[in-house]
Design a protein around this motif. Sequence first.
Motif, short mmCIF file in Angstrom:
data_model
loop_
_atom_site.label_atom_id
_atom_site.label_comp_id
_atom_site.label_asym_id
_atom_site.label_seq_id
_atom_site.Cartn_x
_atom_site.Cartn_y
_atom_site.Cartn_z
N SER A 55 14.96 11.89 7.03
CA SER A 55 14.33 10.41 7.23
C SER A 55 13.05 10.34 8.57
N LEU A 56 14.33 10.20 9.53
CA LEU A 56 13.87 10.51 10.97
C LEU A 56 12.67 11.09 11.26
N PHE A 57 12.58 12.24 11.17
CA PHE A 57 10.94 13.25 11.40
C PHE A 57 10.08 12.85 10.15
N GLY A 58 10.15 12.40 9.25
CA GLY A 58 9.05 12.15 8.27
C GLY A 58 8.57 10.83 8.72
N LEU A 59 9.89 9.48 9.38
CA LEU A 59 8.99 8.69 10.03
C LEU A 59 8.14 8.17 10.98
N LEU A 60 8.10 9.24 11.76
CA LEU A 60 8.36 9.58 12.99
C LEU A 60 6.37 8.95 12.56
N PRO A 61 5.57 10.68 12.19
CA PRO A 61 3.89 10.23 11.97
C PRO A 61 3.95 8.88 11.63
N LEU A 62 4.34 8.21 10.82
CA LEU A 62 4.11 7.15 9.61
C LEU A 62 4.51 5.22 11.22
N LEU A 63 4.80 6.26 12.06
CA LEU A 63 5.33 4.55 12.81
C LEU A 63 3.72 3.71 12.88
N LEU A 75 8.13 1.63 4.81
CA LEU A 75 10.22 0.88 4.38
C LEU A 75 10.77 1.41 3.72
N ARG A 76 10.47 2.57 3.35
CA ARG A 76 11.50 3.05 2.25
C ARG A 76 12.31 4.26 3.22
N LEU A 77 11.20 4.63 3.96
CA LEU A 77 11.88 5.77 5.38
C LEU A 77 13.06 4.71 5.88
N ALA A 78 12.54 3.43 6.50
CA ALA A 78 13.09 2.83 7.45
C ALA A 78 14.71 2.00 6.66
N PHE A 79 14.54 1.41 5.70
CA PHE A 79 15.20 1.33 4.93
C PHE A 79 16.42 2.06 4.99
N ALA A 80 15.58 3.70 4.08
CA ALA A 80 16.56 4.77 4.32
C ALA A 80 18.05 5.08 4.93
N LEU A 81 17.09 4.80 6.22
CA LEU A 81 17.43 4.94 7.91
C LEU A 81 18.60 3.90 8.41
N GLY A 141 11.54 17.77 6.55
CA GLY A 141 11.21 15.88 6.41
C GLY A 141 9.31 15.79 6.87
N LEU A 142 9.35 16.36 7.03
CA LEU A 142 7.44 16.15 6.75
C LEU A 142 6.85 16.59 5.64
N THR A 143 7.75 17.77 4.45
CA THR A 143 7.10 17.57 3.80
C THR A 143 7.70 17.28 2.65
N GLY A 144 8.75 16.41 2.49
CA GLY A 144 9.74 16.31 1.73
C GLY A 144 10.02 14.72 1.84
N MET A 145 9.49 13.78 2.90
CA MET A 145 9.47 12.30 2.84
C MET A 145 8.62 12.26 3.47
N THR A 146 8.03 12.54 4.50
CA THR A 146 6.43 12.42 4.81
C THR A 146 5.35 12.23 3.61
N SER A 180 1.03 -1.27 -0.09
CA SER A 180 0.01 -0.71 0.16
C SER A 180 0.82 1.43 0.10
N PRO A 181 0.16 2.52 0.02
CA PRO A 181 1.33 3.54 -0.40
C PRO A 181 1.64 3.86 1.36
N THR A 182 1.08 3.89 2.36
CA THR A 182 1.52 4.07 3.59
C THR A 182 2.91 2.78 3.56
N SER A 183 2.79 2.12 3.24
CA SER A 183 3.39 0.99 3.89
C SER A 183 4.93 0.87 2.93
N ILE A 184 4.99 1.38 1.40
CA ILE A 184 6.31 2.10 0.72
C ILE A 184 6.98 3.28 1.89
N ALA A 185 5.86 4.20 1.71
CA ALA A 185 6.65 5.18 2.93
C ALA A 185 6.84 4.75 3.82
#
Length: 312
Positions: free
Chosen positions: A175-183, A30-36, A63-68, A23-28
Amino acid sequence: MAATAVLWGSAFPAIRIALGGYSPTSIAVLRLAFALLFLLPAAFTGRISRLRRGDAVRMAAFGLTGMTAYQLLLYAGERHVEGGTAAMLVATSPVFATVLGMLVLRERPGAWGITGLLVALSGALVVAMSGGGGGGSQTGMGMIVLAAAAQATSFILQKPLLRRYSGMDCIFYGSLFGLLPLLAFSPEAAGHLLTADGGQTAAVVWLGLGCTVLAFCTWSRVLQAAPASTSSLVLYAVPVAALALDAVLLGAVPGPTAALGGVIVLAGVALAAIRRAPARTAAPSRQVARGGPAQPEPATTESTDERTASTV
């Protein structure tokens, strides 16, 4: 600039492949998790600078605009829009970046920079009108345009940070800040990771490594060397790379009109770049004095085009 275009261009066919099992949320997530994960060795060896307290809010906004926001909007939009068309819609990002650069950073792209942007934008419109080999819903296209606006906003937020942090620093903290709201979507991502096939998972891994870590490193170097409004012209080459990779990897061959639009895009990028080439040898002492992107730029009356040329 070429590496950035190819790496980001490869994201569009990779997303199309990954959406088959994620799903779109799953890709987001995992993409950030793999980057970290790929950046952890750099963090452990001290190659990631410590984030200053005063920069935390700007870095979080980046992070919230460019990553999330960018990723969620793009992935959701690509569910309904063909990859080549999506790439051309994302190419509107420099328009937003130019306006924001003038308003927020008080940059002056110059007459040649604006001319190159308009020529490249006309090529982007040609490909978008041709459909890039496919169509899409208005809702999906609207999401992708919003993704382009979010991406442009992140570039403007990132540029001041590059005076104090490296591109790798920005990628790590962004990536860290972008991942937080997606946890909250981590369990869903883990479930898809178990059920997706190898090709779909490989596409997600490439999104984290190639399209995030490597691409943002090359893009940060571009931003360090030129104003955001001018350097964002390279984004017009991303759809050309995306269409070419779509043809090679997925067999989606662009039509004659889309190919013509791609040529116009490259012509616009070349117009802005060639104008600056003769000035590269000017004022060598100023190049040495500047030293690197971490030093503040001295006051000067030279134009944006001249500053860009001497920095490059």
